[in-house]
Motif scaffolding. Sequence first.
Motif, PDB file in Angstrom:
ATOM      1  N   LYS A  78       0.845  -1.193   0.000  1.00  0.00           N
ATOM      2  CA  LYS A  78       0.000   0.000   0.000  1.00  0.00           C
ATOM      3  C   LYS A  78       0.878   1.239   0.000  1.00  0.00           C
ATOM      4  O   LYS A  78       2.022   1.214   0.445  1.00  0.00           O
ATOM      5  N   THR A  79       0.324   2.324  -0.509  1.00  0.00           N
ATOM      6  CA  THR A  79       0.986   3.619  -0.397  1.00  0.00           C
ATOM      7  C   THR A  79       0.173   4.521   0.516  1.00  0.00           C
ATOM      8  O   THR A  79      -1.037   4.378   0.657  1.00  0.00           O
ATOM      9  N   GLY A  80       0.881   5.463   1.145  1.00  0.00           N
ATOM     10  CA  GLY A  80       0.236   6.457   1.984  1.00  0.00           C
ATOM     11  C   GLY A  80       0.782   7.822   1.651  1.00  0.00           C
ATOM     12  O   GLY A  80       0.752   8.249   0.504  1.00  0.00           O
ATOM     13  N   MET A  81       1.342   8.515   2.640  1.00  0.00           N
ATOM     14  CA  MET A  81       1.918   9.840   2.414  1.00  0.00           C
ATOM     15  C   MET A  81       3.138   9.728   1.493  1.00  0.00           C
ATOM     16  O   MET A  81       4.097   9.029   1.790  1.00  0.00           O
ATOM     17  N   LEU A  82       3.094  10.476   0.368  1.00  0.00           N
ATOM     18  CA  LEU A  82       4.192  10.414  -0.600  1.00  0.00           C
ATOM     19  C   LEU A  82       4.837  11.775  -0.854  1.00  0.00           C
ATOM     20  O   LEU A  82       5.683  11.903  -1.740  1.00  0.00           O
ATOM     21  N   ALA A  83       4.438  12.782  -0.125  1.00  0.00           N
ATOM     22  CA  ALA A  83       5.118  14.088  -0.016  1.00  0.00           C
ATOM     23  C   ALA A  83       4.975  15.017  -1.215  1.00  0.00           C
ATOM     24  O   ALA A  83       4.341  16.063  -1.120  1.00  0.00           O
ATOM     25  N   ASP A  84       5.551  14.648  -2.353  1.00  0.00           N
ATOM     26  CA  ASP A  84       5.552  15.574  -3.486  1.00  0.00           C
ATOM     27  C   ASP A  84       5.679  14.790  -4.791  1.00  0.00           C
ATOM     28  O   ASP A  84       5.802  13.562  -4.797  1.00  0.00           O
ATOM     29  N   ALA A  85       5.641  15.525  -5.919  1.00  0.00           N
ATOM     30  CA  ALA A  85       5.624  14.882  -7.232  1.00  0.00           C
ATOM     31  C   ALA A  85       6.875  14.039  -7.460  1.00  0.00           C
ATOM     32  O   ALA A  85       6.804  12.940  -8.016  1.00  0.00           O
ATOM     33  N   VAL A  88       6.421  10.809  -5.466  1.00  0.00           N
ATOM     34  CA  VAL A  88       5.384   9.966  -6.089  1.00  0.00           C
ATOM     35  C   VAL A  88       5.981   9.256  -7.295  1.00  0.00           C
ATOM     36  O   VAL A  88       5.812   8.042  -7.474  1.00  0.00           O
ATOM     37  N   HIS A  89       6.684  10.005  -8.128  1.00  0.00           N
ATOM     38  CA  HIS A  89       7.277   9.419  -9.334  1.00  0.00           C
ATOM     39  C   HIS A  89       8.306   8.346  -8.973  1.00  0.00           C
ATOM     40  O   HIS A  89       8.354   7.278  -9.619  1.00  0.00           O
ATOM     41  N   ALA A  90       9.109   8.599  -7.949  1.00  0.00           N
ATOM     42  CA  ALA A  90      10.106   7.603  -7.532  1.00  0.00           C
ATOM     43  C   ALA A  90       9.431   6.313  -7.078  1.00  0.00           C
ATOM     44  O   ALA A  90       9.889   5.206  -7.414  1.00  0.00           O
ATOM     45  N   VAL A  91       8.341   6.433  -6.335  1.00  0.00           N
ATOM     46  CA  VAL A  91       7.606   5.249  -5.886  1.00  0.00           C
ATOM     47  C   VAL A  91       7.010   4.510  -7.074  1.00  0.00           C
ATOM     48  O   VAL A  91       7.073   3.271  -7.157  1.00  0.00           O
ATOM     49  N   GLU A 129       0.059   8.910 -12.809  1.00  0.00           N
ATOM     50  CA  GLU A 129       1.079   7.859 -12.755  1.00  0.00           C
ATOM     51  C   GLU A 129       0.769   6.756 -11.749  1.00  0.00           C
ATOM     52  O   GLU A 129       1.043   5.585 -12.024  1.00  0.00           O
ATOM     53  N   LEU A 130       0.223   7.123 -10.581  1.00  0.00           N
ATOM     54  CA  LEU A 130       0.022   6.121  -9.534  1.00  0.00           C
ATOM     55  C   LEU A 130      -1.310   5.393  -9.665  1.00  0.00           C
ATOM     56  O   LEU A 130      -1.363   4.162  -9.505  1.00  0.00           O
TER      57      LEU A 130
END
Length: 274
Positions: A78-85, A88-91, A129-130
């Motif tokens: 699962k994903t949660g807090m991803l901070a910034d663009a 998010v892209h790195a994940v 993307e996500l």
Amino acid sequence: MNEFPQVATIAGTDSGGGAGVMADLKTMQARHVFGTAVVVAVTAQNTLGVQDFMAMPTKLIDEQFASLAADLDIRACKTGMLADAEHVHAVVENLKRVDFGPLTVDPVMIAKGGAALLAADAIKTVRDELLPLATVVTPNLPEAERLTGQAITSNQAMVTAGHALQGLGADNVIIKGGHGDNPDLANDFVLLADGTAFWLSAPRIDTVRTHGTGDTLSACITAELAKGRSMAAAIKTAKAYVAGTIQDGIQVGHGHGPLNHWATPSEQVIVHDA
């Protein structure tokens, strides 16, 4: 050696213990799976709010993904807090490289106390993307509005938004109704990949101890999927579990208190056909 169900949370920490990675791992333990983590950000946070946070270097995020993939058999994540663009892209790039099973996307944007946990320019990255990678997406009403660009002020609007989120690439959708104006019930709308739709209702509890509900719901879904349960069963179990953690509350802190992750699932959740 790797037969026991193993799951991963990809999110930020909560130093106050009520949300983020901490809530995810408590939930996973309670649901009898082995939890692991890719820490994307670290917060200075308590029940009163978020005082500060720092995102991890993307190189360290890459290395955490690689470390888990090299040794463990992650069956769901699962994903949660991803901070910034950028993060998010790195994940997203890492999720394309590894097979961590079904992906639950909790599009965390704002903390319970009102602090922004996702940069405004990252919402488009999450959407474009996500979401196409998501096996299931679990927004609350404000998050669903931001992702779809639609105002959600009625049950029919929740249904419309659910279909819009599927159109953005998510296979399954649960829109959480905790921010709704029904004084008696918290109504969630569920739309599955096969077109099946239903509502989940639980009695609304008059309490401020609801910090981490979204994290807990998505972590429970992830745990149930790792155990091989169907999407419908996983979502229903998660709704009942979260309802139980609120109904059987604990008193911690002076603000928006955490859930009781020791609680048993509530028997008061009602399933309605959509």
